[in-house]
Design an enzyme around this catalytic site. Structure first.
Site, PDB file in Angstrom:
ATOM      1  N   SER A 164      53.926 -58.681 -28.189  1.00  0.00           N
ATOM      2  CA  SER A 164      55.045 -59.627 -28.187  1.00  0.00           C
ATOM      3  C   SER A 164      54.522 -61.011 -27.846  1.00  0.00           C
ATOM      4  O   SER A 164      53.500 -61.150 -27.154  1.00  0.00           O
ATOM      5  CB  SER A 164      56.091 -59.213 -27.146  1.00  0.00           C
ATOM      6  OG  SER A 164      57.085 -60.206 -26.986  1.00  0.00           O
ATOM      7  N   TYR A 169      58.497 -56.498 -18.769  1.00  0.00           N
ATOM      8  CA  TYR A 169      58.264 -56.567 -20.214  1.00  0.00           C
ATOM      9  C   TYR A 169      57.063 -57.453 -20.519  1.00  0.00           C
ATOM     10  O   TYR A 169      56.166 -57.067 -21.283  1.00  0.00           O
ATOM     11  CB  TYR A 169      59.515 -57.107 -20.909  1.00  0.00           C
ATOM     12  CG  TYR A 169      59.421 -57.132 -22.415  1.00  0.00           C
ATOM     13  CD1 TYR A 169      59.696 -55.996 -23.167  1.00  0.00           C
ATOM     14  CD2 TYR A 169      59.061 -58.298 -23.092  1.00  0.00           C
ATOM     15  CE1 TYR A 169      59.603 -56.009 -24.550  1.00  0.00           C
ATOM     16  CE2 TYR A 169      58.972 -58.329 -24.472  1.00  0.00           C
ATOM     17  CZ  TYR A 169      59.250 -57.181 -25.199  1.00  0.00           C
ATOM     18  OH  TYR A 169      59.155 -57.202 -26.569  1.00  0.00           O
ATOM     19  N   LYS A 179      53.527 -56.082 -22.241  1.00  0.00           N
ATOM     20  CA  LYS A 179      53.058 -56.536 -23.545  1.00  0.00           C
ATOM     21  C   LYS A 179      51.699 -57.222 -23.457  1.00  0.00           C
ATOM     22  O   LYS A 179      50.880 -57.128 -24.387  1.00  0.00           O
ATOM     23  CB  LYS A 179      54.103 -57.458 -24.181  1.00  0.00           C
ATOM     24  CG  LYS A 179      55.387 -56.730 -24.574  1.00  0.00           C
ATOM     25  CD  LYS A 179      55.135 -55.587 -25.549  1.00  0.00           C
ATOM     26  CE  LYS A 179      56.419 -54.964 -26.076  1.00  0.00           C
ATOM     27  NZ  LYS A 179      56.160 -53.884 -27.056  1.00  0.00           N
TER      28      LYS A 179
END
Length: 258
Positions: free
Chosen positions: A148, A163, A167
């Protein structure tokens, strides 16, 4: 043979995790359109089966649906074994399953943290290494991981430390595996999408004010489309990318350029 013909995936077999909908559905469809047989892997078997039928009808390829908890080692091993048995081999895979929990770090529970890390990072390790073992002993292959742009920046205004960390880990895992397997025929790369307008994203009332802010911050002024990630994945899965390994491809409308 022209470049378009060279980029086709005729005869190749692969799977995509988190493929019942969204980005995974689009890349699975693109692989099939390029000539590959594909397994749609997801926890939501009903939707995965519907997606598989849709892609099979539009492409004429062999498309199967498999249920798998990608955080469970035995289930991932069983899934890879079924892909090999039902499709007749494994040449590529796209480790795409992921989740996000928007919670301030000082309020986030350890259980929430672990859930994100397990789905977004640990599952990629399991998927890559189990699929990789097969590829290493069967002439090589290509692994694509969904990272990401959040691996490169800290998103605002939403808080999502787990998150972002997960990533970033995906990218470093990708590079580590790529170096380890570079001389053994298995390539490992990642894609780093920006904000993508999937059906779930666009239908979320919670996300509407965030989308407005993201579009305001974005140089292109809009969300990306899942279809705009397809061509890079087809390239990475095929034989025209044999010198490409350990790379991360930012697909974010220049969001991380400033």
């Amino acid at each position: 043979m022209g470049i378009i013909e060279k980029m086709r995936l005729d005869g190749k077999k692969g799977f995509v995790t988190g493929a019942a909908r969204g980005i995974g559905k689009c890349t699975a469809a693109a692989f099939a359109e390029a000539g590959a047989d594909v397994a749609i892997v997801d926890m939501d078997l009903e939707t995965a089966e519907s997606t598989a039928k849709e892609i099979a009808a539009s492409t004429g390829r062999k498309i199967i649906a498999l249920k798998c908890d990608v955080t469970d080692e035995s289930q991932v091993q069983s899934m890879v074994d079924k892909v090999v048995a039902e499709l007749g081999g494994l040449n590529f895979c796209h480790a795409n399953a992921g989740i996000c929990i928007n919670e301030a770090a000082d309020k986030m529970s350890y259980a929430q943290w672990l859930k994100v890390i397990n789905v977004n990072l640990n599952s990629v390790f399991l998927t890559d290494t189990i699929a990789g073992r097969y590829m290493l002993s069967h002439g090589g292959g290509s692994i694509i991981n969904t990272a990401s742009m959040s691996a490169h920046i800290v998103n605002v205004p939403q808080p999502q430390c787990a998150y972002n960390a997960s990533k970033a880990g995906v990218i470093q895992l990708t590079k580590s595996l790529a170096v380890e397997w570079a001389k053994r025929g298995v390539r490992v790369n990642s894609i780093s999408p920006g904000y993508i307008g999937t059906d779930l994203t666009l239908s979320s009332e919670f996300l509407k004010p965030l989308i407005a802010k993201w579009n305001e911050l974005s140089p292109v002024g809009r969300l990306g489309k899942p279809e705009e990630l397809e061509s890079i994945c087809v390239y990475l899965a095929g034989d025209t990318s044999t010198f490409t390994t350990g790379a991360d491809f930012s697909l974010d409308g220049a969001f991380t350029c400033f």
